[in-house]
Design an enzyme around this catalytic site. Structure first.
Site, PDB file in Angstrom:
ATOM      1  CG  HIS A  97       6.144  11.608  -0.687  1.00 14.46           C
ATOM      2  ND1 HIS A  97       6.280  10.674   0.597  1.00 14.46           N
ATOM      3  CD2 HIS A  97       7.082  11.772   0.000  1.00 14.46           C
ATOM      4  CE1 HIS A  97       7.124  10.296   0.695  1.00 14.46           C
ATOM      5  NE2 HIS A  97       8.104  11.009   0.772  1.00 14.46           N
ATOM      6  CG  HIS A 146       2.135   6.509  -4.261  1.00 15.73           C
ATOM      7  ND1 HIS A 146       1.168   5.673  -2.784  1.00 15.73           N
ATOM      8  CD2 HIS A 146       2.770   6.738  -2.810  1.00 15.73           C
ATOM      9  CE1 HIS A 146       0.895   6.378  -2.188  1.00 15.73           C
ATOM     10  NE2 HIS A 146       2.467   7.353  -1.868  1.00 15.73           N
TER      11      HIS A 146
END
Length: 177
Positions: A97, A146
């Site tokens: 992303h 993440h």
């Protein structure tokens, strides 16, 4: 930075972000970095960008950065954090992303900067897109999919990549709209 210091940094940033954010906000923000929405935006840009070579360069940009992210994830194979608030699969490093949003929205920033828009519109659009990129990265940490090091690496790889890509774009397409 040693692995222990990196883990401590990652965990400290996660705790900080988690203390200031809300799930609904970051769940919405993260969608702006999803492959689905970036592809939709790319298709919509067909109607906005007058020069079709430029539009095609937007497509190539998104494809190249996606392939680059895939290759890096396969090479590094870092597992995701255990604190996930959403279901995701695959490896953690670098953040897809973050890489995709920096490459896609960063490239739009470049195109806006080079455009003939008036200065006020340019500054406004560039600030909005820059904030969006940062928030997408933070959302990935907040959602627990993440580490901040994954996000920062994604940003840095994409910035490096964009320097090369925009140079090639300017050289071969001429930077025209």
């Amino acid at each position: 930075m040693s692995n222990g210091k990196l883990i401590k940094f990652d965990n400290s940033f996660y705790e900080f972000v988690y203390s200031i954010g809300t799930y609904d906000f970051f769940k919405t923000i993260t969608f702006f970095g999803s492959a689905f929405l970036l592809i939709c935006f790319t298709l919509l840009l067909y109607f906005v960008i007058k020069n079709k070579k430029t539009w095609i360069s937007v497509i190539f940009n998104l494809c190249i950065v996606s392939i680059l992210n895939f290759i890096l994830k396969i090479i590094i194979q870092r597992p995701r954090p255990n604190l996930k608030l959403i279901n995701v699969s695959g490896y953690s490093f670098p953040s897809g992303h973050s890489m995709s949003s920096m490459a896609f929205y960063g490239y739009l920033i470049y195109l806006i900067y080079k455009s003939n828009y008036n200065k006020c519109i340019k500054i406004t659009l560039i600030l909005i897109l820059s904030l969006l990129i940062i928030l997408i990265g933070i959302s990935r940490v907040y959602l627990g999919v993440h580490y901040i090091s994954d996000v920062l690496a994604g940003f840095l790889v994409s910035i490096s990549y964009l320097i090369v890509y925009t140079s090639l774009y300017h050289k071969f397409v001429g930077g025209s709209k």
